[in-house]
Design a protein around this motif. Structure first.
Motif, short mmCIF file in Angstrom:
data_model
loop_
_atom_site.label_atom_id
_atom_site.label_comp_id
_atom_site.label_asym_id
_atom_site.label_seq_id
_atom_site.Cartn_x
_atom_site.Cartn_y
_atom_site.Cartn_z
N GLY A 13 0.81 -1.22 0.00
CA GLY A 13 0.00 0.00 0.00
C GLY A 13 0.84 1.26 0.00
O GLY A 13 0.51 2.24 -0.65
N LEU A 14 1.95 1.22 0.71
CA LEU A 14 2.82 2.39 0.81
C LEU A 14 3.60 2.61 -0.48
O LEU A 14 4.07 3.72 -0.74
N SER A 15 3.76 1.55 -1.28
CA SER A 15 4.58 1.68 -2.49
C SER A 15 3.78 2.08 -3.72
O SER A 15 4.36 2.40 -4.76
N SER A 16 2.45 2.07 -3.65
CA SER A 16 1.64 2.35 -4.84
C SER A 16 1.86 3.77 -5.36
O SER A 16 2.01 3.99 -6.55
N GLU A 17 1.90 4.75 -4.44
CA GLU A 17 2.15 6.13 -4.87
C GLU A 17 3.56 6.28 -5.43
O GLU A 17 3.77 7.00 -6.41
N PHE A 18 4.51 5.61 -4.82
CA PHE A 18 5.89 5.65 -5.31
C PHE A 18 5.93 5.18 -6.77
O PHE A 18 6.56 5.81 -7.62
N HIS A 19 5.25 4.07 -7.05
CA HIS A 19 5.22 3.56 -8.42
C HIS A 19 4.54 4.54 -9.36
O HIS A 19 5.02 4.78 -10.48
N ASP A 20 3.42 5.12 -8.94
CA ASP A 20 2.69 6.07 -9.79
C ASP A 20 3.59 7.24 -10.18
O ASP A 20 3.65 7.64 -11.34
N ARG A 21 4.27 7.82 -9.19
CA ARG A 21 5.09 9.00 -9.42
C ARG A 21 6.35 8.66 -10.23
O ARG A 21 6.81 9.46 -11.05
N THR A 22 6.89 7.47 -10.00
CA THR A 22 8.09 7.06 -10.74
C THR A 22 7.75 6.77 -12.20
O THR A 22 8.45 7.21 -13.11
N PHE A 23 6.67 6.01 -12.43
CA PHE A 23 6.26 5.70 -13.80
C PHE A 23 5.83 6.94 -14.57
O PHE A 23 5.97 7.01 -15.80
N ALA A 24 5.29 7.94 -13.86
CA ALA A 24 4.88 9.18 -14.52
C ALA A 24 6.05 9.81 -15.26
O ALA A 24 5.90 10.33 -16.38
N LEU A 25 7.24 9.75 -14.66
CA LEU A 25 8.43 10.33 -15.29
C LEU A 25 9.08 9.38 -16.30
O LEU A 25 9.53 9.80 -17.36
N SER A 26 9.13 8.11 -15.97
CA SER A 26 9.83 7.16 -16.86
C SER A 26 9.05 6.90 -18.14
O SER A 26 9.63 6.51 -19.16
N SER A 27 7.73 7.12 -18.12
CA SER A 27 6.90 6.81 -19.29
C SER A 27 7.19 7.72 -20.47
O SER A 27 6.90 7.36 -21.62
N ILE A 28 7.77 8.89 -20.23
CA ILE A 28 7.98 9.86 -21.31
C ILE A 28 8.90 9.28 -22.38
O ILE A 28 8.56 9.25 -23.57
N ALA A 29 10.09 8.82 -21.99
CA ALA A 29 11.02 8.25 -22.96
C ALA A 29 10.58 6.86 -23.40
O ALA A 29 10.77 6.47 -24.55
N SER A 30 9.97 6.09 -22.48
CA SER A 30 9.55 4.73 -22.84
C SER A 30 8.53 4.74 -23.97
O SER A 30 8.62 3.97 -24.92
N VAL A 31 7.54 5.63 -23.87
CA VAL A 31 6.47 5.64 -24.88
C VAL A 31 6.93 6.36 -26.15
O VAL A 31 6.59 5.94 -27.26
N SER A 32 7.71 7.42 -26.02
CA SER A 32 8.16 8.16 -27.20
C SER A 32 9.30 7.46 -27.94
O SER A 32 9.55 7.74 -29.11
N GLY A 33 10.01 6.56 -27.24
CA GLY A 33 11.14 5.87 -27.86
C GLY A 33 12.41 6.69 -27.88
O GLY A 33 13.40 6.31 -28.51
N CYS A 34 12.42 7.84 -27.19
CA CYS A 34 13.59 8.72 -27.17
C CYS A 34 14.73 8.12 -26.35
O CYS A 34 14.52 7.22 -25.54
N CYS A 35 15.94 8.65 -26.57
CA CYS A 35 17.07 8.26 -25.72
C CYS A 35 17.10 9.17 -24.49
O CYS A 35 16.69 10.33 -24.55
N GLN A 36 17.57 8.62 -23.38
CA GLN A 36 17.59 9.37 -22.11
C GLN A 36 18.80 8.95 -21.30
O GLN A 36 19.15 7.77 -21.26
N VAL A 37 19.42 9.92 -20.66
CA VAL A 37 20.56 9.62 -19.78
C VAL A 37 20.30 10.19 -18.40
O VAL A 37 19.83 11.31 -18.25
#
Length: 603
Positions: A403-427
């Protein structure tokens, strides 16, 4: 000894004797188990739990002089348990997978490329089971120790590779990045992590998780090593490409981060101030841009009272995870159903959800992906570098409840999804520390601009390090108090500007009032309202915190803080604020609406 035996025999019928004996035996068992676990921990400490198995793959023969020395000569590297090595079973992070598969007949193309260029492979590293997680925890093989924060997760799925690099066990390591699986552990362990453009590096000989998101990535402590590995894997020429660089800060995304912008945005801005080839930095609201350029995404946006940045990011991460689930099901459904593997709790839930979900809207998901690629090509072109936080939060404590980790996942995936979905390179670029945790920012360039991005990091990093030292030693200026009557007048001017929808003007008036009188809760609360209108959620939260410290019964401060935290995807904290506002003012309709809205989002 015989006397002791006689004594026991004499009192054999006494239950108290057997109670004492039982306690003694239990104590011995507990002591033995404690020692066993200590020995086990000590063996893991030899390599911080990073490796699954050690072996040595020697580099291909060096060309004789006068040929140039190979680019990766004398460097060591590790690979995670998803890359094939001839003669070894690729375990995919799970014993049941390893048990039901054969030894690889060929070595993965990327591993062969590294060996051909002089590097030595020294073993395979731990990953999240089936590469289906971002915590780095593994029920079967243990969790690699995060050297920067030993009681916290290292991040995953490529956790072992990140830890092996961070602890200097190897010079670099390779992993795969689907939903952030290289970028997240790099950030938590304080090292460089590179996600290549989608399909830029061969995935032949790599077990697929979700092909439309999977990329090969790599970790390094040194930007020059990161650069060399990139040149080998991307098959780049060493020719220098001269072009200007345009830095773009996604201001709305830095609202998600708890790290002060003085240690991120300011540091980068100062670093490029006197560097040649860098244009004056730009600032933008990325979520508004995505909303305008990716129309198919609106079909996935959560139904909220207003469309804001949080709903756009939630929708984008939902698309990413739905694509992952659909493709994982396509790849591995038969194996999961026939073998019924033993999986850790979180991985089990996600795998079962993927297998049981029907994806009727799959065409729309791929359409979002296509639109995102086009939108970022248009935004970044061939000289743009988008700067965002790598992660929103510090790493969770080990074994954190679901239960405590659900928000962590939401906020982390919110940022990681940008390059994952667009296919861009990221460092992911390390920038020192804050509150005992690692600071990192991410640079994103358009699809195919991998060399440009690697060159930029190499060009900037020494100056960045200098500015990190400067920022760490500087202190914020204190506020000053002044005339109360003047501050009230400024507050009224701010209220008038607010009513006229002049948010920035209102913000300035409230700020001037606070400088004159920093002990008035209303000034902070009103400025928080202006910050909310400008989508500056972190600043709004901070102002509400100050207002509540001054006046613990300020209902508006709790409501506005709840709204800010909701927009920052911290639902549990937002819910507590709305509930507290209702306790203070039971008939408050906004508090009730806020509570219902957040409960719906949490569900």
């Amino acid at each position: 000894m015989s006397k002791s035996f006689e004594l026991i025999k004499e009192h054999a019928s006494n239950p108290k004797l057997w109670l004492v004996v039982g306690v003694g035996v239990a104590g011995i068992v507990v002591l033995a188990e404690t020692r066993r676990r200590r020995r086990r921990r000590n063996t893991h400490k030899e390599d911080f739990g990073a490796f699954l198995e050690r072996f040595e793959l020697l580099p291909f023969p060096q060309p004789p002089p006068p040929a140039a020395k190979q680019m990766l000569s004398s460097l060591t590297f590790a690979i995670n348990d998803i890359f094939d090595v001839k003669g070894y079973v690729t375990g995919f992070g799970n014993p049941d997978w390893k048990r039901t598969h054969q030894e690889a007949e060929k070595t993965a193309v990327v591993v062969t490329a590294l060996l051909k260029n002089g590097a030595t492979c020294v073993g395979k590293t731990v990953i999240d089971e089936l590469s289906f997680g971002i915590s780095g925890e593994n029920k079967h093989y243990g969790t690699p120790t995060n050297p920067r924060m030993p009681f916290c997760i290292p991040g995953g799925s490529s956790s072992g590779s990140a830890v092996a690099v961070a602890t200097e066990l190897v010079d670099f390591a390779i992993g795969t990045d689907t939903t952030g699986c290289v970028r997240i552990p790099a950030s938590f362990c304080g090292i460089f992590g590179f996600r290549s453009s989608h399909c830029a590096v061969s995935t032949v000989g790599v077990i697929p998780n979700a092909q439309s998101l999977d990329t090969v990535g790599w970790f390094a402590r040194d930007p020059s090593v990161l650069h060399h590995v990139g040149h080998v894997l991307l098959k780049l020429s060493s020719a220098e490409t001269k072009r200007s660089r345009s830095i773009i800060f996604a201001d709305d995304l830095f609202q998600l981060s708890k790290v002060p912008t003085q240690k991120t945005v300011y540091v980068i801005g100062k670093a490029i101030e006197n560097m040649s080839g860098y244009q004056v930095p730009k600032h933008m609201n990325l979520c508004q841009y995505i909303s305008s350029k990716v129309p198919s995404l609106k079909l996935h946006a959560a139904s909220t009272d207003q469309e804001n940045g949080a709903s756009i990011l939630r929708a984008l991460s939902s698309v990413m995870l739905s694509l992952q689930g659909y493709e994982f099901k396509t790849n591995h459904e038969d194996w999961v159903k026939s073998i019924k593997p033993k999986l850790g709790r979180d991985v089990f839930d996600r795998v079962i959800a993927a297998i049981n979900t029907t994806h009727d809207n799959i065409k729309t998901l791929y359409k979002v992906r296509t639109e995102m690629r086009a939108a970022f090509q248009s935004l970044l072109k061939d000289d743009g570098i988008l700067v965002i936080p790598s992660v929103a939060d510090s790493p969770l404590k080990l074994n954190t409840k679901k239960g405590l980790s659900s928000e962590f996942h939401d906020r982390t995936f919110a940022l990681s999804s940008i390059a994952s979905v667009s296919g861009c390179c990221q460092v992911t670029v390390p920038l020192g520390s804050h509150n005992d945790g690692c600071i990192s920012v991410s640079f994103i360039s358009s699809h195919g601009a991998d060399k440009f991005l690697l060159d930029t990091v190499l060009d900037m990093y020494s100056t960045l390090k200098e500015q990190v030292s400067v920022a760490s030693s500087s202190l914020p200026l204190p506020d000053t108090n002044g005339n109360i009557e003047t501050s009230e007048l400024l507050k009224e001017k701010g209220n008038a500007a607010f009513k006229g929808s002049q948010w920035n003007k209102a913000l300035n008036y409230y700020t001037e009032a606070i400088k004159l009188n920093g002990k008035n809760a209303t000034y902070y609360c009103n400025r928080a309202a202006a910050y909310l209108k400008l989508a500056c959620f972190q600043q709004a939260e901070e102002d509400c915190n100050k207002a509540i410290l001054i006046d613990k019964k300020n209902v508006k401060a709790y409501l506005r803080r709840g709204t800010a935290r909701e927009s920052l995807l911290r639902y549990k904290e937002a819910l507590e604020d709305f509930k507290h506002a209702q306790v203070l003012e039971p008939q408050n309709k906004d508090a009730g609406k806020g509570e219902r809205r957040v409960r719906k989002l949490m569900a």
